[in-house]
Scaffold this motif. Structure first.
Motif, mmCIF file in Angstrom:
data_model
loop_
_atom_site.group_PDB
_atom_site.id
_atom_site.type_symbol
_atom_site.label_atom_id
_atom_site.label_comp_id
_atom_site.label_asym_id
_atom_site.label_seq_id
_atom_site.Cartn_x
_atom_site.Cartn_y
_atom_site.Cartn_z
ATOM 1 N N LYS A 1 -11.915 -10.497 8.999
ATOM 2 C CA LYS A 1 -10.534 -11.422 8.982
ATOM 3 C C LYS A 1 -9.623 -10.822 7.862
ATOM 4 O O LYS A 1 -8.418 -10.559 8.158
ATOM 5 C CB LYS A 1 -10.962 -12.936 8.685
ATOM 6 C CG LYS A 1 -9.659 -13.721 8.528
ATOM 7 C CD LYS A 1 -10.271 -15.205 8.320
ATOM 8 C CE LYS A 1 -9.071 -16.180 7.995
ATOM 9 N NZ LYS A 1 -8.491 -15.906 6.545
ATOM 10 N N LEU A 2 -10.128 -10.431 6.784
ATOM 11 C CA LEU A 2 -9.531 -10.013 5.677
ATOM 12 C C LEU A 2 -8.965 -8.775 6.060
ATOM 13 O O LEU A 2 -8.099 -8.055 5.398
ATOM 14 C CB LEU A 2 -10.324 -10.026 4.428
ATOM 15 C CG LEU A 2 -10.389 -11.279 3.754
ATOM 16 C CD1 LEU A 2 -11.275 -11.393 2.509
ATOM 17 C CD2 LEU A 2 -9.068 -11.934 3.305
ATOM 18 N N GLU A 3 -9.885 -7.795 6.741
ATOM 19 C CA GLU A 3 -9.497 -6.404 7.269
ATOM 20 C C GLU A 3 -8.350 -6.347 7.930
ATOM 21 O O GLU A 3 -7.215 -5.540 7.862
ATOM 22 C CB GLU A 3 -10.482 -5.636 7.886
ATOM 23 C CG GLU A 3 -11.632 -5.296 7.075
ATOM 24 C CD GLU A 3 -12.978 -4.533 7.829
ATOM 25 O OE1 GLU A 3 -12.662 -4.592 8.993
ATOM 26 O OE2 GLU A 3 -14.075 -4.286 7.203
ATOM 27 N N GLU A 4 -8.015 -7.492 8.829
ATOM 28 C CA GLU A 4 -6.925 -7.918 9.295
ATOM 29 C C GLU A 4 -5.698 -8.236 8.853
ATOM 30 O O GLU A 4 -4.759 -7.803 8.821
ATOM 31 C CB GLU A 4 -7.099 -8.830 10.692
ATOM 32 C CG GLU A 4 -7.884 -8.316 11.691
ATOM 33 C CD GLU A 4 -7.024 -7.609 12.748
ATOM 34 O OE1 GLU A 4 -5.870 -7.875 13.022
ATOM 35 O OE2 GLU A 4 -7.632 -6.424 13.029
ATOM 36 N N GLU A 5 -6.022 -9.023 7.588
ATOM 37 C CA GLU A 5 -5.085 -9.606 6.869
ATOM 38 C C GLU A 5 -4.190 -8.356 5.966
ATOM 39 O O GLU A 5 -2.989 -8.483 5.745
ATOM 40 C CB GLU A 5 -5.429 -10.665 5.988
ATOM 41 C CG GLU A 5 -4.353 -11.367 4.876
ATOM 42 C CD GLU A 5 -5.054 -12.324 4.173
ATOM 43 O OE1 GLU A 5 -4.519 -12.872 3.043
ATOM 44 O OE2 GLU A 5 -6.153 -13.146 4.396
ATOM 45 N N TYR A 6 -5.158 -7.717 5.062
ATOM 46 C CA TYR A 6 -4.685 -6.683 4.297
ATOM 47 C C TYR A 6 -4.323 -5.557 5.006
ATOM 48 O O TYR A 6 -4.944 -4.793 5.824
ATOM 49 C CB TYR A 6 -5.810 -6.320 3.302
ATOM 50 C CG TYR A 6 -6.259 -7.609 2.442
ATOM 51 C CD1 TYR A 6 -5.749 -8.616 2.120
ATOM 52 C CD2 TYR A 6 -7.676 -7.259 1.850
ATOM 53 C CE1 TYR A 6 -6.279 -9.600 1.443
ATOM 54 C CE2 TYR A 6 -8.124 -8.584 1.104
ATOM 55 C CZ TYR A 6 -7.322 -9.472 0.906
ATOM 56 O OH TYR A 6 -7.770 -10.606 0.120
ATOM 57 N N PRO A 7 -3.182 -4.829 4.545
ATOM 58 C CA PRO A 7 -2.838 -3.461 5.140
ATOM 59 C C PRO A 7 -3.865 -2.328 4.734
ATOM 60 O O PRO A 7 -4.431 -2.571 3.977
ATOM 61 C CB PRO A 7 -1.535 -3.135 4.501
ATOM 62 C CG PRO A 7 -0.932 -4.307 3.828
ATOM 63 C CD PRO A 7 -2.091 -5.533 3.478
ATOM 64 N N GLU A 8 -3.824 -1.257 5.641
ATOM 65 C CA GLU A 8 -4.896 -0.517 5.142
ATOM 66 C C GLU A 8 -4.494 0.545 3.839
ATOM 67 O O GLU A 8 -3.347 0.633 3.871
ATOM 68 C CB GLU A 8 -5.096 0.500 6.443
ATOM 69 C CG GLU A 8 -6.179 -0.026 7.521
ATOM 70 C CD GLU A 8 -6.141 0.927 8.705
ATOM 71 O OE1 GLU A 8 -6.235 2.353 8.220
ATOM 72 O OE2 GLU A 8 -6.023 0.551 9.937
ATOM 73 N N ASN A 9 -5.378 0.989 3.289
ATOM 74 C CA ASN A 9 -4.984 2.127 2.195
ATOM 75 C C ASN A 9 -4.363 3.246 3.015
ATOM 76 O O ASN A 9 -4.924 3.659 4.104
ATOM 77 C CB ASN A 9 -6.346 2.452 1.334
ATOM 78 C CG ASN A 9 -6.312 1.194 0.025
ATOM 79 O OD1 ASN A 9 -5.498 0.956 -0.479
ATOM 80 N ND2 ASN A 9 -7.551 0.733 0.253
ATOM 81 N N VAL A 10 -3.675 3.873 1.998
ATOM 82 C CA VAL A 10 -2.817 5.084 2.569
ATOM 83 C C VAL A 10 -3.376 6.438 2.050
ATOM 84 O O VAL A 10 -3.756 6.457 0.732
ATOM 85 C CB VAL A 10 -1.305 4.978 2.198
ATOM 86 C CG1 VAL A 10 -0.563 6.189 2.721
ATOM 87 C CG2 VAL A 10 -0.735 3.624 2.940
ATOM 88 N N THR A 11 -3.823 7.244 2.823
ATOM 89 C CA THR A 11 -4.448 8.502 2.520
ATOM 90 C C THR A 11 -3.450 9.614 2.345
ATOM 91 O O THR A 11 -2.811 9.985 3.000
ATOM 92 C CB THR A 11 -5.609 9.039 3.484
ATOM 93 O OG1 THR A 11 -6.405 7.924 3.782
ATOM 94 C CG2 THR A 11 -6.015 10.383 3.248
ATOM 95 N N ARG B 1 0.855 -1.263 0.159
ATOM 96 C CA ARG B 1 -0.019 0.038 0.063
ATOM 97 C C ARG B 1 0.947 1.127 -0.002
ATOM 98 O O ARG B 1 2.006 1.212 0.425
ATOM 99 C CB ARG B 1 -0.916 0.055 1.386
ATOM 100 C CG ARG B 1 -1.757 -1.160 1.410
ATOM 101 C CD ARG B 1 -2.870 -1.315 0.426
ATOM 102 N NE ARG B 1 -3.767 -2.319 0.721
ATOM 103 C CZ ARG B 1 -3.664 -3.490 0.157
ATOM 104 N NH1 ARG B 1 -2.519 -3.875 -0.400
ATOM 105 N NH2 ARG B 1 -4.797 -4.277 0.553
ATOM 106 N N GLY B 2 0.213 2.482 -0.622
ATOM 107 C CA GLY B 2 1.159 3.473 -0.502
ATOM 108 C C GLY B 2 2.204 3.758 -1.510
ATOM 109 O O GLY B 2 2.126 3.167 -2.622
ATOM 110 N N TYR B 3 3.171 4.384 -1.361
ATOM 111 C CA TYR B 3 4.261 4.748 -2.252
ATOM 112 C C TYR B 3 5.391 3.724 -2.229
ATOM 113 O O TYR B 3 5.738 3.140 -1.124
ATOM 114 C CB TYR B 3 4.763 6.088 -1.918
ATOM 115 C CG TYR B 3 5.882 6.741 -2.783
ATOM 116 C CD1 TYR B 3 5.827 7.104 -4.302
ATOM 117 C CD2 TYR B 3 7.271 6.975 -2.164
ATOM 118 C CE1 TYR B 3 6.611 7.423 -5.058
ATOM 119 C CE2 TYR B 3 8.206 7.590 -2.996
ATOM 120 C CZ TYR B 3 7.931 7.738 -4.218
ATOM 121 O OH TYR B 3 8.906 8.366 -5.079
ATOM 122 N N VAL B 4 5.799 3.554 -3.345
ATOM 123 C CA VAL B 4 7.246 2.877 -3.572
ATOM 124 C C VAL B 4 8.143 3.628 -4.474
ATOM 125 O O VAL B 4 7.691 3.973 -5.490
ATOM 126 C CB VAL B 4 6.993 1.552 -4.307
ATOM 127 C CG1 VAL B 4 8.423 0.597 -4.350
ATOM 128 C CG2 VAL B 4 6.029 0.539 -3.317
#
Length: 315
Positions: free
Chosen positions: A112-122, A79-82
């Motif tokens: 369960k998936l909300e825990e597994e996936y990183p949050e989107n970055v604002t 998620r976010g910038y690379v």
């Protein structure tokens, strides 16, 4: 094959069985021979596309130190910038000449998936950036669902076979910026030759030269879409699952001629991933005496982690 075939999703959605079957046959043949199609009739409208390009250009024009605020440690760039040069193709030491952003899944009703996936970055500096990214994500996910339905039928499966695996799937929308080139790259290109990890990839921004696909004779051919088309290719997960009946094709983004080094290039792939629990075991329907099972059993999640390590994005 010396060019990328073009298909129209409106044939599949028309309600006319002959048009639907025409689409299934055309896309199935393309994916068995070269692994790429140019797709008309998708769910992105021109206004959304224009807004997206405006927002991503504004983001990549931000100062480096501002962008680096959004580079989140410990999540493998999911998620976010690379930042520039951080990703390299499998087996290649040189980093690709690009920087990019990742939008991920907007999970519905699944703690369960909300825990597994990183949050989107604002991105605080650009109020519209995240909203436009989410809208684009949803429209490409919708397009991908119907492409996979056509491929399920081509493989002799139930039409909605993939639906259960892609709902809340670990898909990624990746706006990429290939900055101007200021000096002779030492062995590096904008994106080195690679196959994609996922089920299918939907690519916006393949309207000018740069993207090239390797056909089965080993020749590199330009893959250029019309302005209203998406370029869509098979990824390694779907190739494994179909016992390589559907081909994951090697492709690359080459550096422009020297007179165009001073220009930026933008492209926006959507990597359609299933949920991590999906078994990528070879389908029984794709095994016969002439085509014995080619791949070991593995889940999508384990396969993804294996490949992210090879790309240098996780340790």
């Amino acid at each position: 094959m010396d060019r990328i075939p073009s298909v129209d999703l409106r044939d599949f959605l028309s309600g006319d069985e002959s048009r639907k079957q025409k689409f299934i046959s055309e896309i199935g043949h393309a994916y068995e021979t070269i692994g790429f199609v140019a797709l008309k009739g998708h769910f992105l409208d021109n206004e959304l596309v224009d807004n997206l390009y405006e927002q991503i250009k504004k983001f990549f024009e931000l100062p480096v130190e501002t962008k680096q605020k959004y580079e989140i440690p410990g999540i493998g760039g999911q998620r976010g910038y690379v930042s520039f040069g951080k990703e390299s193709a499998k087996g290649k030491k040189e980093g690709d000449l690009k920087e990019f952003w990742h939008f991920g899944q907007y999970v519905e009703n699944n703690p369960k998936l909300e825990e597994e996936y990183p949050e989107n970055v604002t991105v605080e500096e650009l109020p519209e950036f995240n909203d436009v990214g989410k809208q684009t994500y949803k429209m490409l996910e919708k397009t991908a669902k119907f492409v996979l339905r056509s491929l399920a039928l081509h493989l002799g499966l139930e039409e909605t076979y993939f639906d259960q695996y892609i709902f809340n799937g670990n898909s990624i929308l990746r706006p990429i910026h290939y900055p101007p080139i200021h000096e002779e790259p030492k062995g590096a290109v904008r994106a080195a030759a690679h196959g994609d990890i996922n089920l299918i990839t939907l690519l916006m921004g393949a309207h000018g030269k740069g993207l090239q696909v390797q056909n089965h004779e080993g020749e590199w051919i330009d893959a250029i879409a019309e302005p209203d088309e998406l370029m869509i290719n098979v990824g390694d997960m779907l190739s494994r699952h179909s016992n390589n009946k559907l081909k994951s094709t090697i492709h690359r983004v080459v550096n422009p001629p020297k007179e165009l080094w001073g220009t930026s290039r933008y492209s926006i792939p959507f990597f359609m991933h299933p949920i991590s629990e999906m078994k990528l075991d070879v389908l029984d329907k794709c095994i016969d005496a002439d085509n014995p099972k080619q791949f070991e059993d593995i889940t999508a999640g384990d396969f993804l982690n294996e490949r992210l390590r090879e790309l240098g994005l996780i340790k």
